[in-house]
Design a protein around this motif. Structure first.
Motif, PDB file in Angstrom:
ATOM      1  N   ASN A  60       0.187  10.518 -10.314  1.00  0.00           N
ATOM      2  CA  ASN A  60       0.481  10.129 -11.690  1.00  0.00           C
ATOM      3  C   ASN A  60       1.818  10.764 -12.096  1.00  0.00           C
ATOM      4  N   SER A 158       2.466  -4.320  -8.200  1.00  0.00           N
ATOM      5  CA  SER A 158       2.320  -2.859  -8.130  1.00  0.00           C
ATOM      6  C   SER A 158       2.867  -2.193  -9.395  1.00  0.00           C
ATOM      7  N   GLN A 162       0.511  -0.001 -11.956  1.00  0.00           N
ATOM      8  CA  GLN A 162       0.850   1.375 -12.308  1.00  0.00           C
ATOM      9  C   GLN A 162       1.034   1.521 -13.814  1.00  0.00           C
TER      10      GLN A 162
END
Length: 218
Positions: A60, A158, A162
């Protein structure tokens, strides 16, 4: 003997792809002729050499724990004392800190840019002016897609995954709340020329007119 003034630190923050870099470079352009540099918090992502590529991709990067604030505070203090630093370099292609470093000379004005620079009280206390670039979530997402597909070779899927799983939640949990610490809030994604002009004028008034040759790094 004249004592050299302490450098001025301008903190520029906001969500990912909010326009922080645009604001920072606009300030820099308006202060050409002054000794000024840009220092980016992104350079201070923690070293992840001990992790696999898969583990790095799951990291993260929008959480405060992703940053090496201790090193950033230390090197910023060195710059305040007019000491040269060896700034870390982050390599997005391998999601890790590079083995190379970049020399950054001290300057009279330092623009510190990053999503979480107002989250750490140590960094806040070092800043003379704190700026928050306020941009709508949808605009930031579009900009992030444009940037990461072109500059970082990532797929749209992606990027969106995210954004939904970490970027947007972390923004509302950690980044947006730091708006209360800002001296200046710049709306419209960094395109507010009036706000940037006023900010540059304020810095010029602090510096005076006897500045030396500019030193620019970004």
């Amino acid at each position: 003997m004249t004592t050299k003034k302490r450098p001025i630190i301008i903190g520029v923050t906001g969500g990912s792809s909010s326009g922080k870099t645009t604001v920072s470079k606009s300030i820099l352009q308006r202060l050409l002729g002054h000794s000024i540099s840009i220092l980016q918090q992104d350079s201070y992502y923690k070293d992840q050499s001990h992790k696999t590529m898969e583990e790095r991709r799951k990291q993260n990067y929008d959480h405060p724990d992703a940053f090496d604030d201790d090193l950033l505070v230390q090197q910023l203090q060195d710059l305040l004392n007019y000491k040269t630093i060896q700034k870390p370099v982050y390599d997005y292609t391998v999601s890790n800190r590079s083995k190379e470093t970049q020399t950054q000379e001290p300057t009279d004005v330092i623009i510190l840019e990053g999503i979480l620079i107002l989250n750490d009280p140590r960094l806040r206390d070092m800043m003379d002016i704190k700026v928050f670039v306020d941009t709508d979530d949808d605009i930031r997402l579009i900009r992030r897609i444009q940037r990461d597909t072109v500059e970082r070779g990532r797929s749209v899927d992606s990027i969106i995954q995210q954004y939904l799983s970490t970027v947007r939640p972390m923004y509302h949990q950690f980044v947006e709340p730091t708006k209360r610490y800002a001296d200046i809030i710049i709306p419209r994604g960094g395109k507010n020329e009036v706000a940037i002009d006023l900010l540059a004028t304020k810095v010029q008034s602090i510096l005076g007119t006897d500045s030396e040759t500019s030193v620019i790094d970004y």
